[in-house]
Design an enzyme around this catalytic site. Sequence first.
Site, mmCIF file in Angstrom:
data_model
loop_
_atom_site.group_PDB
_atom_site.id
_atom_site.type_symbol
_atom_site.label_atom_id
_atom_site.label_comp_id
_atom_site.label_asym_id
_atom_site.label_seq_id
_atom_site.Cartn_x
_atom_site.Cartn_y
_atom_site.Cartn_z
ATOM 1 N N LYS A 10 0.719 -1.307 -0.007
ATOM 2 C CA LYS A 10 0.189 -0.092 0.044
ATOM 3 C C LYS A 10 0.806 1.207 0.047
ATOM 4 O O LYS A 10 1.925 1.118 0.456
ATOM 5 C CB LYS A 10 -0.785 0.149 1.080
ATOM 6 C CG LYS A 10 -2.090 1.026 1.162
ATOM 7 C CD LYS A 10 -3.129 0.217 0.253
ATOM 8 C CE LYS A 10 -4.442 0.948 0.303
ATOM 9 N NZ LYS A 10 -5.558 0.161 -0.372
ATOM 10 N N ASN A 63 -19.164 4.282 -6.094
ATOM 11 C CA ASN A 63 -18.650 3.199 -7.149
ATOM 12 C C ASN A 63 -19.061 2.068 -6.417
ATOM 13 O O ASN A 63 -20.038 1.264 -7.099
ATOM 14 C CB ASN A 63 -17.291 3.467 -7.386
ATOM 15 C CG ASN A 63 -16.959 1.970 -8.253
ATOM 16 O OD1 ASN A 63 -16.810 0.760 -7.580
ATOM 17 N ND2 ASN A 63 -16.550 1.989 -9.308
HETATM 18 P P1 NAD Z 1 -16.902 6.473 -3.692
HETATM 19 O O1 NAD Z 1 -16.086 7.815 -3.345
HETATM 20 O O2 NAD Z 1 -17.034 6.493 -5.061
HETATM 21 O O3 NAD Z 1 -18.198 6.674 -2.970
HETATM 22 C C1 NAD Z 1 -18.289 6.867 -1.591
HETATM 23 C C2 NAD Z 1 -19.884 7.004 -1.325
HETATM 24 O O4 NAD Z 1 -19.876 7.089 0.273
HETATM 25 C C3 NAD Z 1 -20.448 8.252 -2.019
HETATM 26 O O5 NAD Z 1 -21.766 7.931 -2.377
HETATM 27 C C4 NAD Z 1 -20.555 9.223 -0.686
HETATM 28 O O6 NAD Z 1 -21.585 10.077 -0.900
HETATM 29 C C5 NAD Z 1 -20.747 8.170 0.492
HETATM 30 N N1 NAD Z 1 -20.403 8.750 1.689
HETATM 31 C C6 NAD Z 1 -19.315 9.654 2.275
HETATM 32 N N2 NAD Z 1 -19.527 10.145 3.302
HETATM 33 C C7 NAD Z 1 -20.380 9.440 3.817
HETATM 34 C C8 NAD Z 1 -21.230 9.220 5.217
HETATM 35 N N3 NAD Z 1 -20.695 10.072 6.153
HETATM 36 N N4 NAD Z 1 -22.362 8.510 5.170
HETATM 37 C C9 NAD Z 1 -22.889 7.704 3.996
HETATM 38 N N5 NAD Z 1 -22.229 7.888 2.919
HETATM 39 C C10 NAD Z 1 -21.005 8.618 2.748
HETATM 40 O O7 NAD Z 1 -15.937 5.222 -2.942
HETATM 41 P P2 NAD Z 1 -15.985 3.815 -3.428
HETATM 42 O O8 NAD Z 1 -15.005 3.422 -4.294
HETATM 43 O O9 NAD Z 1 -17.520 3.607 -3.804
HETATM 44 O O10 NAD Z 1 -15.610 3.185 -1.968
HETATM 45 C C11 NAD Z 1 -16.416 3.088 -0.889
HETATM 46 C C12 NAD Z 1 -15.623 2.132 0.026
HETATM 47 O O11 NAD Z 1 -15.393 0.919 -0.413
HETATM 48 C C13 NAD Z 1 -14.361 2.616 0.706
HETATM 49 O O12 NAD Z 1 -14.197 2.040 2.283
HETATM 50 C C14 NAD Z 1 -13.163 1.927 -0.179
HETATM 51 O O13 NAD Z 1 -11.967 1.947 0.455
HETATM 52 C C15 NAD Z 1 -13.989 0.482 -0.347
HETATM 53 N N6 NAD Z 1 -13.511 -0.077 -1.507
HETATM 54 C C16 NAD Z 1 -13.655 0.061 -2.713
HETATM 55 C C17 NAD Z 1 -13.067 -0.383 -3.715
HETATM 56 C C18 NAD Z 1 -13.318 0.090 -5.219
HETATM 57 O O14 NAD Z 1 -13.082 -0.837 -6.153
HETATM 58 N N7 NAD Z 1 -13.868 1.168 -5.375
HETATM 59 C C19 NAD Z 1 -12.461 -1.774 -3.665
HETATM 60 C C20 NAD Z 1 -12.323 -2.494 -2.464
HETATM 61 C C21 NAD Z 1 -13.040 -1.452 -1.316
#
Ligand code: NAD
Length: 426
Positions: free
Chosen positions: A111, A233
């Site tokens: 990381k 996402n």
């Molecule tokens: P993103 O930025 O696309 O979406 C995050 C979402 O969370 C948004 O809709 C935002 O409005 C919402 N959000 C932010 N603050 C919030 C709150 N206080 N309460 C409720 N909702 C809130 O991010 P993502 O890529 O969807 O990632 C989300 C999670 O999944 C993260 O923990 C990330 O580490 C994890 N993750 C993502 C991936 C990936 O492929 N994108 C892979 C593994 C893990």
Amino acid sequence: MNNQHANAVAQLEKVAKLLRIDYKGQEKAFDSIINRLKEPDVVHQTKLEITMDDGKKKKFQAYRSQHNNARGPYKGGIRFHQDVSLEEVKALSTWMTWKCAVTGIPYGGGKGGIIVDPRQLSKKELENLSRAYVDFLTDKIGPWVDVPAPDVNTTGEIMSWMVDQYQKNLTKKGLVQENPLATFTGKPLAMGGSQGRDEATGLGGVMVLEKLVAKMGFKDKKKVTIAVQGFGNVGYWFAKHAADRGYKVVAISDSKGGVFVAKGIKAEEALAGKKEKGSLAKFYPKAITNEELLELDVDILVPAALENVIHKDNASKIKAKAIIEMANGPITPEADEILAKKGVILVPDVLSNSGGVTVSYFEWVQNLQGYYWSHKEVIAKLLPLMETSFAEMWAMKTKHKIDGRMATYMTAVKRVVDTMMLRGGI
Ligand code: NAD
């Protein structure tokens, strides 16, 4: 402040206690391997200096933690965030080792991160910082050494700059045989990215959901109610694929709050409505808070936004029968214990959100082959990996009568330990 690396070490110690019994006669080697796994193999760190748009120089603290490469090259994202810390990158790289091992993909864990609020940088400054990071890491990464990817605030565009800089640096050093495309994943399609990467994490979670509801004995998908926190996402694709398969997604939310729709929500409609009206709450009649969403009486709760949203103060109020962790670390260790006592079934993040890193692995394989797969092929290859990881977790959970997190970690840590045993030299 919550020390994530201390948490990661505490989890490893807990798992090691249960696993040790499987290593009769090899306890000394086992203990020595566990000790090694408590710290990354190496952490590279430096201060990157870039020229800002106003001509002044500015320094940014940068890290790359390479936790373990027994099963394959170090693998993990690069985070650009003001809260990045040494302890955080160490913890996240440790969790990547487990995530790759659980899925059975041939990678170790890594990381990276830079302490920066990217919103404060111009696009040019962001590009300069990304290129400076690669200058620092060129000798320390590579398709068979360490394969970075996007994470919080890093995008496909940033990966494209990084590939470009890496390739330029290799050429300067006369090392053109190294495969620049296969050194970074999460790239746009036009830069050698993979079909299906955008939806992979959410879709992988729904593949897990299908197996989980079968184990829980639900007969009719239409009656399985789901609440999804986060509509980015991961949350969007999870909600979309779940609804497309007939599940009833009754609540979704974003940072502004959530909505409840008893007859079920279609993710595409919600996205269009949010764009049109400015928020989910303005598009649907029944608004709820993010806290209320977590406490809904649903069958499956899917935290897909932030870490630590289920904690000691709200864990006892959770009514869902099962939780699929799609965000990284949405449940604190204290909450874990409360939920386990309540009998809430847990599918942990390292398993349920591993669809993303799995398709990153597919991207790397395609880059190494120079041969690209169709969307259908990618999804067909993802399915058995997700299903197998879930089945292995369930078998371990049943055999040892432990919760889903512990069961997943046992499989993962055992895989890494076994490989390190085979390598010897302990
Ligand atoms: P993103 O930025 O696309 O979406 C995050 C979402 O969370 C948004 O809709 C935002 O409005 C919402 N959000 C932010 N603050 C919030 C709150 N206080 N309460 C409720 N909702 C809130 O991010 P993502 O890529 O969807 O990632 C989300 C999670 O999944 C993260 O923990 C990330 O580490 C994890 N993750 C993502 C991936 C990936 O492929 N994108 C892979 C593994 C893990």
